[in-house]
Design a protein around this motif. Structure first.
Motif, PDB file in Angstrom:
ATOM      1  N   LEU A  15      56.060  41.493  25.278  1.00 36.57           N
ATOM      2  CA  LEU A  15      55.420  41.047  26.526  1.00 36.57           C
ATOM      3  C   LEU A  15      54.232  41.924  26.910  1.00 36.57           C
ATOM      4  O   LEU A  15      54.190  43.103  26.565  1.00 36.57           O
ATOM      5  CB  LEU A  15      56.437  41.086  27.669  1.00 36.57           C
ATOM      6  N   ARG A  19      54.470  42.473  32.556  1.00 34.13           N
ATOM      7  CA  ARG A  19      55.652  41.606  32.568  1.00 34.13           C
ATOM      8  C   ARG A  19      56.916  42.322  32.097  1.00 34.13           C
ATOM      9  O   ARG A  19      58.016  41.874  32.379  1.00 34.13           O
ATOM     10  CB  ARG A  19      55.429  40.382  31.663  1.00 34.13           C
ATOM     11  N   LEU A  23      60.676  41.512  33.734  1.00 34.05           N
ATOM     12  CA  LEU A  23      61.586  40.769  32.853  1.00 34.05           C
ATOM     13  C   LEU A  23      62.816  41.610  32.517  1.00 34.05           C
ATOM     14  O   LEU A  23      63.940  41.104  32.500  1.00 34.05           O
ATOM     15  CB  LEU A  23      60.868  40.335  31.568  1.00 34.05           C
ATOM     16  N   SER A  75      58.608  34.447  30.085  1.00 30.74           N
ATOM     17  CA  SER A  75      57.295  34.859  30.561  1.00 30.74           C
ATOM     18  C   SER A  75      56.332  33.753  30.159  1.00 30.74           C
ATOM     19  O   SER A  75      56.036  33.582  28.984  1.00 30.74           O
ATOM     20  CB  SER A  75      56.889  36.187  29.930  1.00 30.74           C
ATOM     21  N   ILE A  80      56.614  34.175  35.707  1.00 34.31           N
ATOM     22  CA  ILE A  80      57.912  34.405  35.074  1.00 34.31           C
ATOM     23  C   ILE A  80      58.819  33.291  35.588  1.00 34.31           C
ATOM     24  O   ILE A  80      58.805  32.969  36.780  1.00 34.31           O
ATOM     25  CB  ILE A  80      58.488  35.786  35.426  1.00 34.31           C
ATOM     26  N   MET A 121      54.723  39.346  40.595  1.00 29.20           N
ATOM     27  CA  MET A 121      55.814  40.148  40.027  1.00 29.20           C
ATOM     28  C   MET A 121      56.499  41.020  41.080  1.00 29.20           C
ATOM     29  O   MET A 121      57.619  41.476  40.877  1.00 29.20           O
ATOM     30  CB  MET A 121      55.298  41.050  38.893  1.00 29.20           C
TER      31      MET A 121
END
Length: 151
Positions: A15, A19, A23, A75, A80, A121
């Protein structure tokens, strides 16, 4: 964006930097709250949480060579995504999630039938996702799934 990773750790390693943390935090939250009879894997090019064949040998009716899916994390290009099949299959879970969401997040809920999208995020409600992951046990999910699939 479908990943070519073969393990969950490899998925996260591949990723973009912005991210990886979110994640990994989502993954850890789900693993902490999910019924341990679910199995983590790569499913449909995403992190998947499935009912393993050892528990449900029939697999997924759409493709019996795949284990029965339950949750996925991905992702995507602009967000996400958390996919939870229980919200699609059981209206009470969907209604609970929609009602609880504003108590955990100031961002507007962006969702499809079983997909919750997080574009920022910093606005991921990890505790709520943990509660969502814990809503159904493997046995409850199998029972719900079988009650809605006409064989």
């Amino acid at each position: 964006m479908k990943s070519t990773a073969s393990t969950p750790s490899e998925y996260i390693t591949q990723l973009p930097e912005d991210r990886k943390g979110p994640l990994q935090n989502l993954r850890q939250t789900i693993l902490e709250h999910l019924d341990p009879k679910f199995q983590e894997c790569i499913s449909y090019g995403m992190l998947g949480y499935v009912v393993p064949f050892a528990v449900y040998p029939d697999g997924y009716h759409c493709n019996p060579t795949l284990p029965l899916p339950f949750m996925n994390l991905a992702s995507q290009k602009n967000f996400i995504a958390v996919y939870h099949m229980g919200m699609y299959a059981k209206k009470e879970i969907l209604n609970w999630f929609v009602a609880e969401y504003p108590n955990h997040c100031s961002a507007k809920l962006d969702m499809g039938k079983s997909c919750v999208r997080f574009k920022n995020m910093n606005d991921i409600p990890y505790a709520l996702i943990g509660q969502l992951a814990a809503k159904l046990s493997v046995d409850e999910w199998i029972s719900l799934y079988e009650s809605q699939i006409k064989r």
